[in-house]
Structures are given as C-alpha cells and as structure tokens.
Design a protein around this motif. Sequence first.
Motif, short mmCIF file in Angstrom:
data_model
loop_
_atom_site.label_atom_id
_atom_site.label_comp_id
_atom_site.label_asym_id
_atom_site.label_seq_id
_atom_site.Cartn_x
_atom_site.Cartn_y
_atom_site.Cartn_z
N GLN A 185 0.83 -1.21 0.00
CA GLN A 185 0.00 0.00 0.00
C GLN A 185 0.86 1.26 0.00
N ILE A 186 1.93 1.26 0.81
CA ILE A 186 2.80 2.44 0.88
C ILE A 186 3.51 2.67 -0.45
N LEU A 187 4.04 1.59 -1.04
CA LEU A 187 4.80 1.74 -2.28
C LEU A 187 3.91 2.05 -3.48
N GLY A 188 2.80 1.33 -3.61
CA GLY A 188 2.06 1.47 -4.86
C GLY A 188 0.57 1.33 -4.75
N GLY A 189 -0.02 1.73 -3.61
CA GLY A 189 -1.46 1.58 -3.42
C GLY A 189 -2.24 2.85 -3.69
N GLY A 190 -2.21 3.36 -4.90
CA GLY A 190 -3.03 4.51 -5.23
C GLY A 190 -2.24 5.79 -5.42
N THR A 191 -2.97 6.91 -5.54
CA THR A 191 -2.35 8.18 -5.91
C THR A 191 -1.55 8.83 -4.79
N GLU B 93 16.70 2.03 2.54
CA GLU B 93 17.71 2.77 3.28
C GLU B 93 17.10 3.60 4.41
N GLU B 94 15.97 4.26 4.13
CA GLU B 94 15.41 5.23 5.07
C GLU B 94 14.21 4.72 5.85
N GLY B 95 13.58 3.64 5.37
CA GLY B 95 12.36 3.18 6.01
C GLY B 95 11.16 4.01 5.58
N VAL B 96 10.09 3.96 6.35
CA VAL B 96 8.86 4.67 6.02
C VAL B 96 8.52 5.63 7.15
N SER B 97 7.70 6.63 6.84
CA SER B 97 7.36 7.65 7.82
C SER B 97 6.13 7.25 8.63
N ASP B 98 5.92 7.94 9.76
CA ASP B 98 4.74 7.72 10.57
C ASP B 98 3.47 8.01 9.76
N GLU B 99 3.51 9.08 8.98
CA GLU B 99 2.34 9.45 8.19
C GLU B 99 2.01 8.38 7.15
N GLU B 100 3.04 7.85 6.49
CA GLU B 100 2.81 6.83 5.47
C GLU B 100 2.19 5.57 6.06
N ILE B 101 2.73 5.11 7.18
CA ILE B 101 2.24 3.85 7.72
C ILE B 101 0.83 4.00 8.28
N THR C 54 -4.86 2.81 7.65
CA THR C 54 -6.23 3.33 7.65
C THR C 54 -6.98 2.90 6.40
N VAL C 55 -6.31 3.00 5.26
CA VAL C 55 -6.95 2.60 3.99
C VAL C 55 -7.30 1.13 4.00
N ILE C 56 -6.38 0.28 4.44
CA ILE C 56 -6.60 -1.17 4.42
C ILE C 56 -7.71 -1.56 5.39
N GLU D 299 -8.92 -12.18 12.63
CA GLU D 299 -8.12 -11.18 13.34
C GLU D 299 -7.22 -10.37 12.43
N TRP D 300 -7.32 -10.56 11.12
CA TRP D 300 -6.41 -9.89 10.20
C TRP D 300 -6.42 -8.36 10.35
N PRO D 301 -7.57 -7.69 10.49
CA PRO D 301 -7.51 -6.22 10.67
C PRO D 301 -6.69 -5.82 11.89
N ASP D 302 -6.77 -6.61 12.96
CA ASP D 302 -5.98 -6.30 14.15
C ASP D 302 -4.49 -6.43 13.87
N ARG D 303 -4.11 -7.43 13.05
CA ARG D 303 -2.70 -7.58 12.71
C ARG D 303 -2.23 -6.37 11.89
N VAL D 304 -3.09 -5.85 11.02
CA VAL D 304 -2.72 -4.67 10.24
C VAL D 304 -2.53 -3.48 11.16
N ARG D 305 -3.45 -3.28 12.10
CA ARG D 305 -3.34 -2.14 13.02
C ARG D 305 -2.05 -2.19 13.84
N GLU D 306 -1.55 -3.39 14.10
CA GLU D 306 -0.36 -3.55 14.94
C GLU D 306 0.95 -3.37 14.18
N VAL D 307 0.91 -3.27 12.85
CA VAL D 307 2.14 -3.18 12.06
C VAL D 307 2.88 -1.88 12.40
#
Length: 455
Positions: free
Chosen positions: A304-310, A370-378, A383-385, A418-426
């Motif tokens: 989702q972060i790399l290529g999930g939409g605009t 190299e840099e990882g992802v930001s708080d905003e991105e994750i 939220t989208v998923i 429980e999959w949505p809970d696993r997503v929230r915990e990422v």
Amino acid sequence: MLRTRYLAALPFAALIFLVLLGLLAGRGGSLTADLLPDTFRLSNGMDVVVISDHRAPVVTHMVWYEVGAADETPGKTGIAHFLEHLMFKGTDKIEPGQFSRIVARNGGQDNAFTHYDFTAYFQVIAKDRLPLVMEMEADRMSNLKLTDAEVLPERDVVLEELRMRIENDPAAELQSEMNAALYGGHPYGRDIIGHKAEIAALGTGDALDFYNRFYTPNNATLIVAGDVTADELKPLAEKYYGGIAERAPTFMRKRTQIVLPAEDKRVTRRDPRVDEATWIRFYPAPGYAGAGAEKGAALDVLGQILGGGTTSRLYRALVMEQGVATAVSAWYEGSRLDGGKFGFYALPQVGGGLEAVETAVEGEVARLLEEGVSDEEIERAKTVIVAGAVYARDNQRTMAYAYGEGLMTGMSTAEIHEWPDRVREVTKEDVLEAARSILAGTHSVTGELLPGERS
C-alpha cells in the motif's frame, strides 16, 4: 453455456480494492464479521463454516474443494479447471445445462472458479431456497454424470477460453512467461487453465478419475454466509451432505519445492497488438501461511505504501514529480500455499522508455530500504486497508470468499478473523524488515511488453 467464468488468481491485496469498486472479489482475513464464524465437521469429514449476517434474508452458499491446478498429474494440466466446467453438465436428477437455470429461476446467481490451490462453487439465493441449492450441490458432489457428448464440446469451450484469455492477450502471455521464470518447475509456474496440447488430449475418463479422487466430502469445506445460524444450518448440512460417503482418502499434498531464481531474469515480448509499453517486475515472497500473520500484514502495508493509489510513493515520484509514468502500482500476492510474490507494474509516459521507469522504481525501492517509512505513510496505509475491511463486511459473498480462500491457503478462521488487528499492529520497523526480506539481496523477474513485430 451462458456463464462468465474466471480463474481465481488475483492478489489477495488487490481484491480488497475491487470490493471497494463494487466488483466481485475477496481478501483473506480482512473481510470478517464482528464475531468469529461458527465451525463444525460432519461425520464424513466435511468441514462447515457459518458466517451469520441477518441484515437481509439472503445467503451465499459455497463448496470449496482442496484441489486446484497445482495438484494436477503431470501431462494432465488443465483438468482442474476443465472439471469445474463439467460440474454443470448434470446428474440423474438434473439435466445437462440445467443447474444454473434452476438457480436463476429461483432468483439466484451461481458460478465457480479455479485457483492453483482450490476449486469452488457458489450460489447466492434467498434464504428459503437454501435447502434447494444444498440438495443440488450435494447431488453433483456424488452423482455427476459425464459422457463424451457433454465432455468433448466443453473441451472446445475451454480451448477457446485459453485462446481468448491467454493467446489473444499479450500481457497475459508475458505474465505466463514471467511466472514460469519465477517459479521454475513448480506448478505455480504454469497457467491455471493448463497447457494447450494437454487440454486438447483430456477426455471423459480423465475428468471422472479426477472427480472421483478429489470431489469427496472429506476433501471439501462448506461455507454459508448470510441470514442463517449454525443451529439452523447444521441439520441441513447433515441432511444433504452428511450422508455422502468418502469416495477416496483425504488428499495429502506432495508438491515440489519452489526453487527461487538464482539470478535476475528478464522476459521481453514484442507484439503488433500492443499500443503502449508495459513494465512489470516480480519478486518471490512467502505466502500468508508461510510468512505468518504479522509479516503477511506488514507486506500488505508495504504494498500500500509503495504502490497503493495516488498517495503512494511510486505514484508521487514517477507520475507527479518525475513524469516518467502514467500509471504505477505495487502489491503483495500472498494467497498461495507454497509461496507468493511481490509485484510492480508501470506504464511509461507517451514517448517515454521503460528504462526510465525501471530506474525510477529501483530508486524509490532503494530509498525505502535505506530510510524506512514515515509515521504518516504507515498510518495512512493502515487506515486505507482497515477501512476497506469495514466496507467489505457489507458484502456477504465477499466474506464467504475471504474465509474460503484463507482456509484453502493455510490460514485458520481465527487468523482470518483477526487480520484487521494484525494490520493495526504493524510498525515502521515491521514494514522495513518485511521489505528487506524480499527486496534486498533477492533475485527478481522483470517483464517488458513492447510494440513491434512478434517475438
């Protein structure tokens, strides 16, 4: 037969977005109701899952067989999908071609689909017609009648489907070659529909042998979603399915191991039917069951972060900032027993080349590693998923599909629920670790589809 069939090979992660567009699809653990589904097993080994949803007097009735295209005998590719077609040809009680007409006359819809790891049949119908479709489905589980008169013409239908879906679609031909390069000698490296010459040689005996070996209740799972409870369904399941005898031992899979690519590979196809170039890349990745719930969820968030939409990294970089692409996406496909993949797709700007697209994608991947992802991105990705999971609960067919696909590819009902809970915990660390495990130091398969003389 006036039936629209499809081969179930869409990525788990992509399916959720089709749901949001109002299309038939499913996404494994995201499509859950508030309560864990009820489950029980019949005396003949058939598993039953009940997903209660009482908002409308409608039910989705599905029978899933734990056998798919990856389980075919060498030299008989295509038999799983071929038998799916033939299951509509009739029994002693139902004339050939009448199954779907009976469902339609009773206000319902039906269809079937074949995957590498399973084959499934479903009906969506009013609750008071549930006993009817259960009786019909149980009848063809044990009493399918096939003769050359039905089988041979349907074989021609399947061959025409192959021509339309694969041979007349340059992008499908490219992905077929890419899958072969990615999975090697493993069955995932061939098309679900099978090899043309082997399909053409399939006969009535082949279909009946496959049916008698695999279409037995101890190799099947019944899933019913909708306006029904386990207490209501259990006596119906026992009445219609419980008396079906086991015709064969429970199927125990013995497949070859996936051998990962030992080097980067590139598949290039030129075709005069192509108007614009396309760039695709596949990386080997574990399936959901092999990855585990936490890593599987992290891979979904990564996609989702790399290529999930605009709002994704790749879209902002390649389309909005650099202007080298008109479309770009990334996804994780984990709904397979033996191993999945992580994919990238891009269309270059008109007049642009694939080299610029490839360089830009690789640059963004390297930056993330190299840099990882930001708080905003994750947080945006999660939220989208999760929002998609909530919307998807409004479609009982989607819930039935989600549980079926998950169960058939190695997940438990609890893991799916429980999959949505696993997503929230990422966490950001989870995403970076997942990215490095599949995108750093691993070999990929790159596909290029170009206009020009056929190659």
